[in-house]
Design an enzyme around this catalytic site. Structure first.
Site, PDB file in Angstrom:
ATOM      1  N   ARG A 159     -38.890  12.374  19.418  1.00 11.07           N
ATOM      2  CA  ARG A 159     -39.552  11.343  20.204  1.00 11.07           C
ATOM      3  C   ARG A 159     -40.203  11.820  21.484  1.00 11.07           C
ATOM      4  O   ARG A 159     -40.984  11.087  22.089  1.00 11.07           O
ATOM      5  CB  ARG A 159     -38.527  10.247  20.543  1.00 11.07           C
ATOM      6  CG  ARG A 159     -38.026   9.502  19.318  1.00 11.07           C
ATOM      7  CD  ARG A 159     -36.831   8.626  19.649  1.00 11.07           C
ATOM      8  NE  ARG A 159     -35.658   9.416  19.982  1.00 11.07           N
ATOM      9  CZ  ARG A 159     -34.495   8.891  20.376  1.00 11.07           C
ATOM     10  NH1 ARG A 159     -34.393   7.582  20.509  1.00 11.07           N
ATOM     11  NH2 ARG A 159     -33.471   9.675  20.646  1.00 11.07           N
ATOM     12  N   ARG A 179     -45.187   9.303  12.812  1.00 11.20           N
ATOM     13  CA  ARG A 179     -44.078   8.452  12.405  1.00 11.20           C
ATOM     14  C   ARG A 179     -44.397   6.970  12.529  1.00 11.20           C
ATOM     15  O   ARG A 179     -43.601   6.113  12.116  1.00 11.20           O
ATOM     16  CB  ARG A 179     -42.856   8.734  13.286  1.00 11.20           C
ATOM     17  CG  ARG A 179     -41.877   9.792  12.840  1.00 11.20           C
ATOM     18  CD  ARG A 179     -40.914   9.365  11.741  1.00 11.20           C
ATOM     19  NE  ARG A 179     -40.431   8.011  11.807  1.00 11.20           N
ATOM     20  CZ  ARG A 179     -39.415   7.583  12.544  1.00 11.20           C
ATOM     21  NH1 ARG A 179     -38.752   8.426  13.304  1.00 11.20           N
ATOM     22  NH2 ARG A 179     -39.046   6.315  12.517  1.00 11.20           N
ATOM     23  N   ARG A 208     -33.048  18.317  18.857  1.00  8.40           N
ATOM     24  CA  ARG A 208     -34.018  17.216  18.897  1.00  8.40           C
ATOM     25  C   ARG A 208     -35.369  17.668  19.435  1.00  8.40           C
ATOM     26  O   ARG A 208     -36.104  16.891  20.037  1.00  8.40           O
ATOM     27  CB  ARG A 208     -33.488  16.036  19.717  1.00  8.40           C
ATOM     28  CG  ARG A 208     -32.289  15.345  19.082  1.00  8.40           C
ATOM     29  CD  ARG A 208     -31.860  14.148  19.894  1.00  8.40           C
ATOM     30  NE  ARG A 208     -30.624  13.580  19.377  1.00  8.40           N
ATOM     31  CZ  ARG A 208     -29.803  12.799  20.067  1.00  8.40           C
ATOM     32  NH1 ARG A 208     -30.091  12.491  21.321  1.00  8.40           N
ATOM     33  NH2 ARG A 208     -28.699  12.314  19.532  1.00  8.40           N
ATOM     34  N   TYR A 225     -18.782   7.132  11.850  1.00 12.06           N
ATOM     35  CA  TYR A 225     -19.822   6.159  11.506  1.00 12.06           C
ATOM     36  C   TYR A 225     -19.371   5.270  10.353  1.00 12.06           C
ATOM     37  O   TYR A 225     -19.579   4.046  10.364  1.00 12.06           O
ATOM     38  CB  TYR A 225     -21.113   6.876  11.126  1.00 12.06           C
ATOM     39  CG  TYR A 225     -21.941   7.312  12.306  1.00 12.06           C
ATOM     40  CD1 TYR A 225     -22.428   6.389  13.227  1.00 12.06           C
ATOM     41  CD2 TYR A 225     -22.253   8.650  12.501  1.00 12.06           C
ATOM     42  CE1 TYR A 225     -23.193   6.786  14.316  1.00 12.06           C
ATOM     43  CE2 TYR A 225     -23.017   9.066  13.583  1.00 12.06           C
ATOM     44  CZ  TYR A 225     -23.486   8.134  14.485  1.00 12.06           C
ATOM     45  OH  TYR A 225     -24.235   8.528  15.554  1.00 12.06           O
ATOM     46  N   ASP A 238     -31.575  13.582   9.421  1.00 15.16           N
ATOM     47  CA  ASP A 238     -30.549  12.859  10.170  1.00 15.16           C
ATOM     48  C   ASP A 238     -29.215  13.121   9.504  1.00 15.16           C
ATOM     49  O   ASP A 238     -29.148  13.345   8.281  1.00 15.16           O
ATOM     50  CB  ASP A 238     -30.843  11.355  10.180  1.00 15.16           C
ATOM     51  CG  ASP A 238     -29.931  10.605  11.145  1.00 15.16           C
ATOM     52  OD1 ASP A 238     -30.324  10.434  12.314  1.00 15.16           O
ATOM     53  OD2 ASP A 238     -28.818  10.213  10.737  1.00 15.16           O
TER      54      ASP A 238
END
Length: 366
Positions: A53, A62, A49, A173, A98
């Site tokens: 962010r 973004r 990552r 998921y 992702d």
């Protein structure tokens, strides 16, 4: 081949499938050398990552663009992937995407909801649901090929890591319908209908392998298989119900000769099995010291890790002290890539990451 028949040592790569020109250009990089357990000029560093962010430039580009849409814009993917390489001088880039992208690409109705994560409109829990998991083709993810072509042109000798979600985590998921703390529906299916479970993981292994092949053929120098949720399993369940699917993925891309990394969270009890599944490099979270992880994994594998991401919120002196502990535990390892024990936390100060890269490079320079 059943899980009990898995070889403990993978076969040699098939020399008939050479690495792409882009991957060949990174062969002498510190990161690739460490993956191959060769001598390096310094311990290579990258962060899970790292493109995300924690960077203000990421938030800027973004702004107003949904996550899945951002993964399908080659120019945006290229910019985001390059941002931490420019800022932190890490030894490898990781492709911005992702793990649910290949599922979306084959038509699964899902979205990534801010603050929640991937949410699947119709969970897969019955045999007839398997029909929705069709084969992934390169045309389904043409934007990936385009973006990696752009990236490798910019990165030059800096390796690009491709990645995908492992079959168990994707299945979780799909079965749960989204993130889960206890994975109750997933485990109920795994225990209650072992054949349906095996068929589900086998189909997901094919999709995952196809997604990794697209990335490698486009120019990725290494790949990482993320099994984010597999730490929820006991070793016996992993061996019996999961390991063969992960092995199928690793074997499918073995012939390309690029390093294969396997990482999961909370997998201290699974480290040996995860290495046995076929990875060249085993990622270790912060819960197990690297010297103990090496004992559990056994010889013939490089290790990746494993500073606690929360340490980066401490003082520079404390960060350096904990970093020295990680490096000391890695002394004598047959190949080490420095990383965090999980992804960069969103509120991490970017300067802390930059200083960490500089410190590891200078502290380990030959």
């Amino acid at each position: 081949m059943s899980a009990n028949d898995l070889p403990t040592t993978p076969a040699a790569p098939d020399a008939t499938r050479p690495a792409s020109p882009a991957a060949a250009a990174t062969r002498d990089s510190a990161f690739i050398k460490a993956c191959r357990r060769e001598e390096v000029p310094h311990t290579p560093v990258w962060f899970m990552r790292q493109a995300g962010r924690s960077l203000p430039e990421y938030l800027k580009v973004r702004e107003g663009i949904p996550m899945l849409e951002s993964c399908m814009r080659p120019e945006l993917v290229t910019e985001i992937t390059l941002q931490p390489v420019r800022r932190h001088k890490v030894d490898a880039a990781i492709y911005f995407s992702d793990i649910v992208v290949p599922l979306k690409a084959i038509g699964i109705d899902l979205d990534i909801k801010p603050g929640v994560g991937p949410v699947v409109a119709e969970p897969i829990r019955r045999r007839e649901d398997l029909a929705r998991l069709r084969e992934l083709t390169p045309d389904d993810v043409a934007y990936v090929t385009e973006a990696i072509g752009m990236l490798t042109g910019e990165l030059g000798a800096t390796p690009l890591i491709g990645f995908a979600g492992a079959p168990f985590t994707l299945a979780s998921y799909l079965v749960e319908g989204g993130p889960s703390r206890n994975h109750e529906h997933t485990k109920a299916l795994m225990y209650g209908d072992p054949q349906l479970w095996a068929d589900l993981l086998d189909r997901l292994a094919d999709i995952t392998a196809a997604f990794l092949k697209v990335q490698i053929e486009a120019g990725a120098s290494a790949v990482q298989l993320f099994d984010s949720w597999v730490g929820a399993l006991a070793p016996a369940d992993y061996r019996r119900s999961v390991m063969s699917a992960s092995t199928k993925v690793f074997e499918a891309v073995q012939g390309y000769g690029v390093p294969r990394i396997h990482f999961g969270v909370g997998t201290g009890e699974l480290l040996g099995l995860m290495g046995e599944a076929g990875a060249d490099v085993v990622g270790v979270d912060w819960r197990v010291p690297l010297d103990e992880a090496a004992r559990r994994v056994g010889p013939g594998k490089a290790l990746q890790g494993n500073l606690d991401p929360a340490v980066l919120f401490s003082s520079p002196e404390a960060i350096e002290a904990k970093t020295r502990e990680v490096l000391a535990a890695a002394t004598g390892l047959d190949g080490h890539i420095f990383n965090l024990g999980h992804g960069v936390l969103p509120t991490t100060a970017p300067d802390a990451l930059t200083r960490l890269v500089e410190y590891v490079h200078s502290h380990t320079a030959c």
